[in-house]
Design a protein around this motif. Structure first.
Motif, PDB file in Angstrom:
ATOM      1  N   LEU A  92     -16.321 -12.551 -12.746  1.00  0.00           N
ATOM      2  CA  LEU A  92     -15.016 -12.745 -13.383  1.00  0.00           C
ATOM      3  C   LEU A  92     -14.766 -11.666 -14.422  1.00  0.00           C
ATOM      4  CD1 LEU A  92     -14.893 -16.625 -13.895  1.00  0.00           C
ATOM      5  CD2 LEU A  92     -13.449 -15.277 -12.374  1.00  0.00           C
ATOM      6  N   LEU A  93     -15.789 -11.398 -15.217  1.00  0.00           N
ATOM      7  CA  LEU A  93     -15.671 -10.369 -16.248  1.00  0.00           C
ATOM      8  C   LEU A  93     -15.425  -9.003 -15.613  1.00  0.00           C
ATOM      9  CD1 LEU A  93     -15.957  -9.342 -19.143  1.00  0.00           C
ATOM     10  CD2 LEU A  93     -18.423  -9.340 -18.820  1.00  0.00           C
ATOM     11  N   SER A  94     -16.174  -8.696 -14.554  1.00  0.00           N
ATOM     12  CA  SER A  94     -16.030  -7.395 -13.891  1.00  0.00           C
ATOM     13  C   SER A  94     -14.654  -7.251 -13.244  1.00  0.00           C
ATOM     14  CB  SER A  94     -17.125  -7.226 -12.833  1.00  0.00           C
ATOM     15  OG  SER A  94     -18.407  -7.285 -13.412  1.00  0.00           O
ATOM     16  N   ILE A  95     -14.178  -8.320 -12.608  1.00  0.00           N
ATOM     17  CA  ILE A  95     -12.852  -8.290 -11.969  1.00  0.00           C
ATOM     18  C   ILE A  95     -11.771  -8.018 -13.016  1.00  0.00           C
ATOM     19  CG2 ILE A  95     -11.116  -9.702 -10.796  1.00  0.00           C
ATOM     20  CD1 ILE A  95     -13.532 -11.140  -9.411  1.00  0.00           C
ATOM     21  N   LYS A  96     -11.862  -8.731 -14.154  1.00  0.00           N
ATOM     22  CA  LYS A  96     -10.874  -8.541 -15.225  1.00  0.00           C
ATOM     23  C   LYS A  96     -10.958  -7.117 -15.775  1.00  0.00           C
ATOM     24  CE  LYS A  96      -7.807 -10.561 -17.968  1.00  0.00           C
ATOM     25  NZ  LYS A  96      -8.007 -11.663 -18.874  1.00  0.00           N
ATOM     26  N   ALA A  97     -12.183  -6.598 -15.896  1.00  0.00           N
ATOM     27  CA  ALA A  97     -12.366  -5.245 -16.434  1.00  0.00           C
ATOM     28  C   ALA A  97     -11.801  -4.195 -15.486  1.00  0.00           C
ATOM     29  CB  ALA A  97     -13.851  -4.988 -16.696  1.00  0.00           C
ATOM     30  N   ILE A  98     -12.057  -4.350 -14.191  1.00  0.00           N
ATOM     31  CA  ILE A  98     -11.572  -3.367 -13.218  1.00  0.00           C
ATOM     32  C   ILE A  98     -10.049  -3.414 -13.116  1.00  0.00           C
ATOM     33  CG2 ILE A  98     -11.647  -2.647 -10.794  1.00  0.00           C
ATOM     34  CD1 ILE A  98     -14.155  -2.035 -12.477  1.00  0.00           C
ATOM     35  N   ASP A  99      -9.466  -4.597 -13.285  1.00  0.00           N
ATOM     36  CA  ASP A  99      -7.998  -4.681 -13.322  1.00  0.00           C
ATOM     37  C   ASP A  99      -7.434  -3.810 -14.437  1.00  0.00           C
ATOM     38  OD1 ASP A  99      -7.796  -6.324 -11.163  1.00  0.00           O
ATOM     39  OD2 ASP A  99      -7.446  -8.174 -12.279  1.00  0.00           O
ATOM     40  N   GLN A 100      -8.166  -3.722 -15.552  1.00  0.00           N
ATOM     41  CA  GLN A 100      -7.699  -2.880 -16.656  1.00  0.00           C
ATOM     42  C   GLN A 100      -7.869  -1.399 -16.354  1.00  0.00           C
ATOM     43  OE1 GLN A 100      -8.802  -3.842 -20.620  1.00  0.00           O
ATOM     44  NE2 GLN A 100      -8.393  -6.020 -20.413  1.00  0.00           N
ATOM     45  N   LEU A 101      -8.821  -1.056 -15.472  1.00  0.00           N
ATOM     46  CA  LEU A 101      -9.009   0.348 -15.100  1.00  0.00           C
ATOM     47  C   LEU A 101      -8.030   0.800 -14.023  1.00  0.00           C
ATOM     48  CD1 LEU A 101     -12.926   0.586 -14.872  1.00  0.00           C
ATOM     49  CD2 LEU A 101     -11.472   1.287 -16.770  1.00  0.00           C
ATOM     50  N   ASP A 102      -7.445  -0.149 -13.303  1.00  0.00           N
ATOM     51  CA  ASP A 102      -6.565   0.182 -12.183  1.00  0.00           C
ATOM     52  C   ASP A 102      -5.337   0.936 -12.685  1.00  0.00           C
ATOM     53  OD1 ASP A 102      -5.172   0.333  -9.832  1.00  0.00           O
ATOM     54  OD2 ASP A 102      -4.582  -1.779  -9.795  1.00  0.00           O
ATOM     55  N   PRO A 103      -5.115   2.190 -12.235  1.00  0.00           N
ATOM     56  CA  PRO A 103      -3.944   2.949 -12.700  1.00  0.00           C
ATOM     57  C   PRO A 103      -2.622   2.327 -12.278  1.00  0.00           C
ATOM     58  CG  PRO A 103      -5.078   4.109 -10.915  1.00  0.00           C
ATOM     59  CD  PRO A 103      -5.959   2.965 -11.305  1.00  0.00           C
ATOM     60  N   GLU A 104      -2.640   1.492 -11.222  1.00  0.00           N
ATOM     61  CA  GLU A 104      -1.407   0.856 -10.759  1.00  0.00           C
ATOM     62  C   GLU A 104      -1.160  -0.494 -11.421  1.00  0.00           C
ATOM     63  OE1 GLU A 104      -0.869   0.893  -6.514  1.00  0.00           O
ATOM     64  OE2 GLU A 104      -2.078   2.714  -6.301  1.00  0.00           O
ATOM     65  N   ARG A 105      -2.067  -0.899 -12.325  1.00  0.00           N
ATOM     66  CA  ARG A 105      -1.909  -2.121 -13.130  1.00  0.00           C
ATOM     67  C   ARG A 105      -1.701  -3.380 -12.283  1.00  0.00           C
ATOM     68  NH1 ARG A 105      -4.532  -1.204 -17.496  1.00  0.00           N
ATOM     69  NH2 ARG A 105      -3.853   0.660 -18.610  1.00  0.00           N
ATOM     70  N   ARG A 106      -2.389  -3.455 -11.148  1.00  0.00           N
ATOM     71  CA  ARG A 106      -2.306  -4.669 -10.333  1.00  0.00           C
ATOM     72  C   ARG A 106      -3.277  -5.716 -10.859  1.00  0.00           C
ATOM     73  NH1 ARG A 106      -3.481  -1.311  -5.046  1.00  0.00           N
ATOM     74  NH2 ARG A 106      -4.871  -0.435  -6.622  1.00  0.00           N
ATOM     75  N   ARG A 107      -3.114  -6.947 -10.396  1.00  0.00           N
ATOM     76  CA  ARG A 107      -3.984  -8.032 -10.824  1.00  0.00           C
ATOM     77  C   ARG A 107      -4.639  -8.666  -9.606  1.00  0.00           C
ATOM     78  NH1 ARG A 107      -3.975  -5.567 -14.432  1.00  0.00           N
ATOM     79  NH2 ARG A 107      -3.188  -5.903 -16.546  1.00  0.00           N
ATOM     80  N   SER A 108      -5.941  -8.836  -9.681  1.00  0.00           N
ATOM     81  CA  SER A 108      -6.698  -9.380  -8.558  1.00  0.00           C
ATOM     82  C   SER A 108      -6.413 -10.862  -8.369  1.00  0.00           C
ATOM     83  CB  SER A 108      -8.200  -9.193  -8.805  1.00  0.00           C
ATOM     84  OG  SER A 108      -8.520  -7.837  -8.953  1.00  0.00           O
ATOM     85  N   ASN A 109      -6.552 -11.327  -7.115  1.00  0.00           N
ATOM     86  CA  ASN A 109      -6.547 -12.757  -6.818  1.00  0.00           C
ATOM     87  C   ASN A 109      -7.974 -13.254  -7.073  1.00  0.00           C
ATOM     88  OD1 ASN A 109      -6.671 -15.311  -5.601  1.00  0.00           O
ATOM     89  ND2 ASN A 109      -5.077 -14.770  -4.119  1.00  0.00           N
ATOM     90  N   VAL A 110      -8.212 -13.735  -8.288  1.00  0.00           N
ATOM     91  CA  VAL A 110      -9.583 -14.005  -8.736  1.00  0.00           C
ATOM     92  C   VAL A 110     -10.239 -15.096  -7.896  1.00  0.00           C
ATOM     93  CG1 VAL A 110     -11.013 -14.624 -10.714  1.00  0.00           C
ATOM     94  CG2 VAL A 110      -8.942 -13.291 -11.058  1.00  0.00           C
ATOM     95  N   ASN A 111      -9.520 -16.160  -7.589  1.00  0.00           N
ATOM     96  CA  ASN A 111     -10.109 -17.258  -6.815  1.00  0.00           C
ATOM     97  C   ASN A 111     -10.491 -16.808  -5.404  1.00  0.00           C
ATOM     98  OD1 ASN A 111      -9.935 -19.434  -8.774  1.00  0.00           O
ATOM     99  ND2 ASN A 111      -7.726 -19.274  -8.536  1.00  0.00           N
ATOM    100  N   ARG A 112      -9.673 -15.969  -4.792  1.00  0.00           N
ATOM    101  CA  ARG A 112     -10.008 -15.438  -3.465  1.00  0.00           C
ATOM    102  C   ARG A 112     -11.254 -14.554  -3.539  1.00  0.00           C
ATOM    103  NH1 ARG A 112      -5.523 -11.821  -0.847  1.00  0.00           N
ATOM    104  NH2 ARG A 112      -6.311 -10.415  -2.446  1.00  0.00           N
ATOM    105  N   ASP A 113     -11.339 -13.758  -4.607  1.00  0.00           N
ATOM    106  CA  ASP A 113     -12.518 -12.905  -4.781  1.00  0.00           C
ATOM    107  C   ASP A 113     -13.782 -13.743  -4.949  1.00  0.00           C
ATOM    108  OD1 ASP A 113     -10.999 -10.685  -4.558  1.00  0.00           O
ATOM    109  OD2 ASP A 113     -10.998 -10.145  -6.665  1.00  0.00           O
ATOM    110  N   LEU A 114     -13.697 -14.843  -5.696  1.00  0.00           N
ATOM    111  CA  LEU A 114     -14.862 -15.716  -5.889  1.00  0.00           C
ATOM    112  C   LEU A 114     -15.300 -16.348  -4.569  1.00  0.00           C
ATOM    113  CD1 LEU A 114     -14.037 -17.510  -9.257  1.00  0.00           C
ATOM    114  CD2 LEU A 114     -15.858 -15.855  -8.854  1.00  0.00           C
ATOM    115  N   LYS A 115     -14.334 -16.740  -3.751  1.00  0.00           N
ATOM    116  CA  LYS A 115     -14.678 -17.295  -2.433  1.00  0.00           C
ATOM    117  C   LYS A 115     -15.418 -16.247  -1.592  1.00  0.00           C
ATOM    118  CE  LYS A 115     -10.501 -20.172  -2.355  1.00  0.00           C
ATOM    119  NZ  LYS A 115      -9.163 -20.325  -1.727  1.00  0.00           N
ATOM    120  N   ALA A 116     -14.908 -15.019  -1.610  1.00  0.00           N
ATOM    121  CA  ALA A 116     -15.533 -13.946  -0.830  1.00  0.00           C
ATOM    122  C   ALA A 116     -16.950 -13.659  -1.335  1.00  0.00           C
ATOM    123  CB  ALA A 116     -14.674 -12.683  -0.912  1.00  0.00           C
TER     124      ALA A 116
END
Length: 373
Positions: A169-193
């Motif tokens: 969760l921490l890494s996903i939130k951190a990488i969202d901040q690095l994304d130059p396009e400022r997109r936001r991950s679907n965190v729950n889908r990522d956790l399932k994967a």
């Protein structure tokens, strides 16, 4: 955890604390890989110790340097320069190949030069090259389910699951901040994967799967912009390990360390501190507290100390514990749409902090992308 939609917990990570964790990871990578880049692969110790001993260790090593050490360290320095100045290349065809791939191609070509065109032996010792087992497919164990329903097994599974989920969760939130396009991950889908991947990995005798900031930031820095970047990242790893083992064994560790040194620098870039300082001095305090806590303990402890320091700072800024606590989790966001012109109005009562930010976020997420707020 993903099916229970607990990914919302990532909204409780304060922004400055996340930046602190990113910087701490960058400093840790720098501390470890700087030694390797200068052909010191046996460096031991924690991050602070590795940083403090780096000058003396490197100077001492080069006072008794062998031809192999000098050649490997030179490759490390040249690789770092390629990483640094690749962005200045104007030729569009040369820029098609990312800097890390240039490094890999050049060092492998350097090895082949000694094999086919030079009468001298390859100057870099085997210990300073990538090591792979003779048969990479020989290490798969047979799963043993004898402890499946024992308290010991269940306890370990729960512990690993919670730790890896929080870290992801921490890494996903951190990488969202690095994304130059400022997109936001679907965190729950990522956790399932991640959960499904961990199950498959466990059955093959592998480790649990987590989101990793270092490799993700490499992807971001090299223009990875969609899910295919993740897929090809894994695909080429498998392809090279299975089909190009001889070429991988020709790569000096110093060249790979240089790539990581540059990645660590990007994560701990001074420009991050400047952007945080523009927000407020209290954010700089949270940033440094999180860095120190993460470096001296671990990632999970570091983010929790960052959250705690943010909590204390917010109470101090509000000058009232009761005001802060009474508004910390209540629904203090009002939103409505103007019928005549279709504008959206959003009002936040008292304050919005990392504790009730998700309420504001849910309202903003409900607004169409072309809506006026």
């Amino acid at each position: 955890i993903g099916f229970l939609r607990l990914g919302i917990l990532s909204d409780f990570f304060p922004s400055s604390a996340i930046q602190g964790v990113l910087a701490a990871i960058g400093i840790s990578i720098l501390a470890k890989q700087l030694h390797v880049m200068f052909a010191n692969t046996g460096a031991q110790g924690d991050t602070i110790e590795l940083l403090l001993t780096f000058p003396s260790v490197v100077l001492g090593r080069f006072s008794q340097a062998t031809a192999s050490t000098i050649a490997a360290a030179s490759i490390g320095l040249i690789s770092l320069l390629i990483m640094r100045f690749h962005g200045a290349i104007r030729n569009p065809y040369l820029k098609l190949i990312p800097a890390p791939m240039w490094i890999v191609v050049l060092v492998i070509g350097y090895s082949y030069y000694y094999e086919f065109f030079s009468s001298e032996t390859y100057p870099i010792a085997t210990a300073l090259l990538v090591q792979l087992p003779d048969s990479v497919l020989s290490g798969f164990p047979t799963p043993d389910f004898s402890l499946l329903f024992t308290p010991q097994f269940i306890g370990v599974v729960l512990a690993i699951t919670l730790i890896s989920s929080i870290e992801s969760l921490l890494s996903i939130k951190a990488i969202d901040q690095l994304d130059p396009e400022r997109r936001r991950s679907n965190v729950n889908r990522d956790l399932k994967a991640l959960g499904l991947a961990s199950i498959v990995s466990g059955l093959l005798g592998g480790l649990n799967v987590v989101t990793v900031i270092a490799r993700s930031s490499v992807n971001v820095n090299n223009g990875g912009s969609n899910r295919s970047a993740n897929f090809f990242h894994a695909f080429f790893l498998i392809l090279f390990v299975l089909l190009f083992q001889d070429q991988l064994r020709r790569i000096p560790l110093t060249a790979l360390a240089a790539i990581l040194v540059y990645t660590g620098y990007k994560l701990a870039s001074p420009s991050t501190l400047k952007s945080i300082a523009k927000i407020g001095n209290e954010q700089v305090f949270i940033f440094f507290v999180t860095i120190i806590a993460t470096i001296t303990t671990n990632l999970i402890t570091g983010i929790f100390i960052g959250i705690l320091s943010t909590f204390i700072i917010h109470i101090i800024l509000n000058k009232s514990v009761l005001l802060f606590l009474s508004n910390a989790i209540r629904p203090n966001v009002l939103m409505f749409k103007e019928q005549a012109q279709g504008n959206y109005f959003v009002s936040v009562k008292n304050f919005s902090s990392f504790m009730n930010y998700y309420k504001l976020k849910n309202n903003l997420d409900a607004i169409p992308i072309n809506g006026d707020v």
